[in-house]
Scaffold this motif. Structure first.
Motif, PDB file in Angstrom:
ATOM      1  N   ALA A  11      16.943  72.641 -49.637  1.00 10.55           N
ATOM      2  CA  ALA A  11      16.072  71.462 -48.173  1.00 10.55           C
ATOM      3  C   ALA A  11      16.519  72.291 -47.562  1.00 10.55           C
ATOM      4  CB  ALA A  11      16.401  69.700 -48.083  1.00 10.55           C
ATOM      5  N   ARG A  12      16.517  72.322 -45.891  1.00  2.94           N
ATOM      6  CA  ARG A  12      17.102  72.775 -44.620  1.00  2.94           C
ATOM      7  C   ARG A  12      18.668  72.167 -44.277  1.00  2.94           C
ATOM      8  NH1 ARG A  12      14.470  71.522 -39.309  1.00  2.94           N
ATOM      9  NH2 ARG A  12      17.066  71.066 -38.151  1.00  2.94           N
ATOM     10  N   GLY A  31      17.236  67.857 -42.973  1.00  2.00           N
ATOM     11  CA  GLY A  31      16.979  68.315 -43.920  1.00  2.00           C
ATOM     12  C   GLY A  31      16.735  67.056 -45.661  1.00  2.00           C
ATOM     13  N   TRP A  32      17.863  65.950 -45.163  1.00  2.00           N
ATOM     14  CA  TRP A  32      17.918  64.951 -45.872  1.00  2.00           C
ATOM     15  C   TRP A  32      16.362  64.143 -45.502  1.00  2.00           C
ATOM     16  CZ3 TRP A  32      20.265  64.121 -49.868  1.00  2.00           C
ATOM     17  CH2 TRP A  32      22.253  65.151 -50.105  1.00  2.00           C
ATOM     18  N   GLU A  33      16.477  63.661 -44.614  1.00  2.00           N
ATOM     19  CA  GLU A  33      15.097  63.515 -44.733  1.00  2.00           C
ATOM     20  C   GLU A  33      13.784  63.597 -45.291  1.00  2.00           C
ATOM     21  OE1 GLU A  33      15.031  63.018 -39.783  1.00  2.00           O
ATOM     22  OE2 GLU A  33      16.109  61.227 -39.856  1.00  2.00           O
ATOM     23  N   ALA A  34      13.744  65.465 -44.996  1.00  2.00           N
ATOM     24  CA  ALA A  34      12.670  65.966 -45.415  1.00  2.00           C
ATOM     25  C   ALA A  34      12.880  65.663 -47.098  1.00  2.00           C
ATOM     26  CB  ALA A  34      12.138  67.179 -45.363  1.00  2.00           C
ATOM     27  N   SER A  61      22.879  70.178 -53.279  1.00  2.00           N
ATOM     28  CA  SER A  61      22.135  69.073 -52.938  1.00  2.00           C
ATOM     29  C   SER A  61      21.056  68.603 -53.521  1.00  2.00           C
ATOM     30  CB  SER A  61      23.096  68.752 -51.436  1.00  2.00           C
ATOM     31  OG  SER A  61      24.386  68.009 -51.351  1.00  2.00           O
ATOM     32  N   THR A  62      20.440  69.350 -53.455  1.00  2.15           N
ATOM     33  CA  THR A  62      19.163  69.117 -52.906  1.00  2.15           C
ATOM     34  C   THR A  62      18.532  68.613 -54.935  1.00  2.15           C
ATOM     35  OG1 THR A  62      18.004  70.492 -52.120  1.00  2.15           O
ATOM     36  CG2 THR A  62      16.641  70.276 -53.618  1.00  2.15           C
ATOM     37  N   GLY A  63      19.140  69.862 -55.376  1.00  2.00           N
ATOM     38  CA  GLY A  63      19.050  69.515 -57.213  1.00  2.00           C
ATOM     39  C   GLY A  63      20.159  67.563 -57.469  1.00  2.00           C
ATOM     40  N   ASP A  64      21.141  67.403 -57.350  1.00  2.00           N
ATOM     41  CA  ASP A  64      21.135  66.364 -57.381  1.00  2.00           C
ATOM     42  C   ASP A  64      20.725  64.814 -56.796  1.00  2.00           C
ATOM     43  OD1 ASP A  64      23.558  67.828 -58.921  1.00  2.00           O
ATOM     44  OD2 ASP A  64      24.676  67.362 -57.588  1.00  2.00           O
ATOM     45  N   TYR A 163       9.086  92.082 -50.033  1.00  2.00           N
ATOM     46  CA  TYR A 163      10.078  90.472 -49.702  1.00  2.00           C
ATOM     47  C   TYR A 163      10.415  90.335 -48.468  1.00  2.00           C
ATOM     48  CZ  TYR A 163      14.854  88.678 -49.307  1.00  2.00           C
ATOM     49  OH  TYR A 163      15.748  87.783 -49.278  1.00  2.00           O
ATOM     50  N   TRP A 164      10.553  90.800 -46.902  1.00  2.05           N
ATOM     51  CA  TRP A 164      10.302  90.273 -45.272  1.00  2.05           C
ATOM     52  C   TRP A 164       8.691  89.844 -45.712  1.00  2.05           C
ATOM     53  CZ3 TRP A 164      14.890  90.424 -44.554  1.00  2.05           C
ATOM     54  CH2 TRP A 164      15.807  91.261 -45.490  1.00  2.05           C
ATOM     55  N   ASN A 165       7.784  89.965 -46.206  1.00  2.58           N
ATOM     56  CA  ASN A 165       6.342  89.396 -46.093  1.00  2.58           C
ATOM     57  C   ASN A 165       6.434  88.749 -46.853  1.00  2.58           C
ATOM     58  OD1 ASN A 165       5.980  92.922 -46.698  1.00  2.58           O
ATOM     59  ND2 ASN A 165       5.089  91.727 -44.343  1.00  2.58           N
ATOM     60  N   ILE A 166       7.177  87.307 -47.587  1.00  2.47           N
ATOM     61  CA  ILE A 166       6.930  86.428 -48.002  1.00  2.47           C
ATOM     62  C   ILE A 166       7.434  85.031 -47.778  1.00  2.47           C
ATOM     63  CG2 ILE A 166       7.337  84.910 -50.126  1.00  2.47           C
ATOM     64  CD1 ILE A 166       7.741  87.548 -51.333  1.00  2.47           C
ATOM     65  N   ASP A 167       7.358  84.142 -46.909  1.00  2.00           N
ATOM     66  CA  ASP A 167       7.914  82.811 -46.282  1.00  2.00           C
ATOM     67  C   ASP A 167       7.898  81.763 -47.416  1.00  2.00           C
ATOM     68  OD1 ASP A 167       7.939  83.692 -43.795  1.00  2.00           O
ATOM     69  OD2 ASP A 167       6.046  83.149 -43.519  1.00  2.00           O
ATOM     70  N   VAL A 168       9.042  80.989 -47.602  1.00  2.00           N
ATOM     71  CA  VAL A 168       9.479  80.093 -48.443  1.00  2.00           C
ATOM     72  C   VAL A 168       9.689  78.992 -47.943  1.00  2.00           C
ATOM     73  CG1 VAL A 168      11.002  79.912 -50.667  1.00  2.00           C
ATOM     74  CG2 VAL A 168       9.822  81.791 -50.036  1.00  2.00           C
ATOM     75  N   GLY A 169       9.105  78.083 -47.548  1.00  2.95           N
ATOM     76  CA  GLY A 169       9.489  76.606 -46.799  1.00  2.95           C
ATOM     77  C   GLY A 169      10.016  75.940 -47.463  1.00  2.95           C
ATOM     78  N   PRO A 170      11.479  75.505 -47.159  1.00  4.29           N
ATOM     79  CA  PRO A 170      11.794  74.174 -47.716  1.00  4.29           C
ATOM     80  C   PRO A 170      11.774  73.790 -48.224  1.00  4.29           C
ATOM     81  CG  PRO A 170      12.881  74.440 -44.933  1.00  4.29           C
ATOM     82  CD  PRO A 170      11.760  74.894 -45.467  1.00  4.29           C
TER      83      PRO A 170
END
Length: 197
Positions: A11-12, A31-34, A61-64, A163-170
């Protein structure tokens, strides 16, 4: 059946424009809300045989928060950015524009005093190729978007510039299926369901 490794993007911890190299800040309010909003879709991944995370506060924090109880993996840390650590791309560009341009153009460059893009991709790929697991096993790994991009470049044997052309969102998920040296990107399909207890 091949081993399945599902990456969950952390998360962000800041807005996209405020993202920093090797950001070690905790999740922000958005990030917490998402994370709360997406939890229903991601909780089933806790049934994976093995659960990992990168060492950043936001990945842990995301994994936990998703109940994964992940084991921290140093190999899943972000790229070592040397003296640019903690800076945004814009800040690094303002300080050393020619060096940033050269670094972006050459995947072997270590002009920042840190790790080259090629070394970073190789490190993450090495982690991927050494995952224990039985045939048909499932692994989940919560990591920074940069780590997931590196894993995709490695798995697909793409040129480093990809690598520079891949977007990975939260909080997005990306699944690779296969085994050492033979990975395939898995798109779509039904979400992974927990095993019966």
């Amino acid at each position: 059946m091949p081993l399945r490794v599902t990456f969950v993007a952390a998360a962000r911890s800041s807005s996209l424009l405020a993202e920093r190299f090797e950001d070690d800040r905790p999740l922000d309010l958005a990030g917490w809300e998402a994370l709360q909003h997406a939890a229903g879709d991601l909780l089933s991944l806790a049934a994976a045989d093995l659960r990992y995370c990168s060492p950043t506060p936001r990945s842990r924090s995301t994994g936990d928060a998703l109940g994964y109880q992940p084991l921290m993996q140093l190999a899943l840390r972000d790229c070592d950015m040397g003296r640019w650590r903690g800076l945004t791309l814009g800040e690094a560009m303002a300080r050393e524009p020619r060096l940033v341009d050269a670094w972006l153009a050459d995947p072997r460059s270590t002009l920042h005093g840190g790790e080259s893009l090629l070394t970073f991709i190789g490190r993450v790929g090495g982690w991927l190729d050494t995952r224990p697991g039985q045939e048909g096993g499932r692994i989940v790994a919560v990591a920074e978007p940069s780590v997931i991009r590196a894993a995709l470049v490695y798995a697909l044997k793409a040129p480093p510039a990809a690598y520079w052309n891949i977007d990975v969102g939260p909080l997005s998920t990306t699944t690779l299926a296969g085994w050492a040296g033979r990975w395939h990107l898995h798109l779509g399909g039904a979400p992974v369901q927990p095993s019966p207890v």
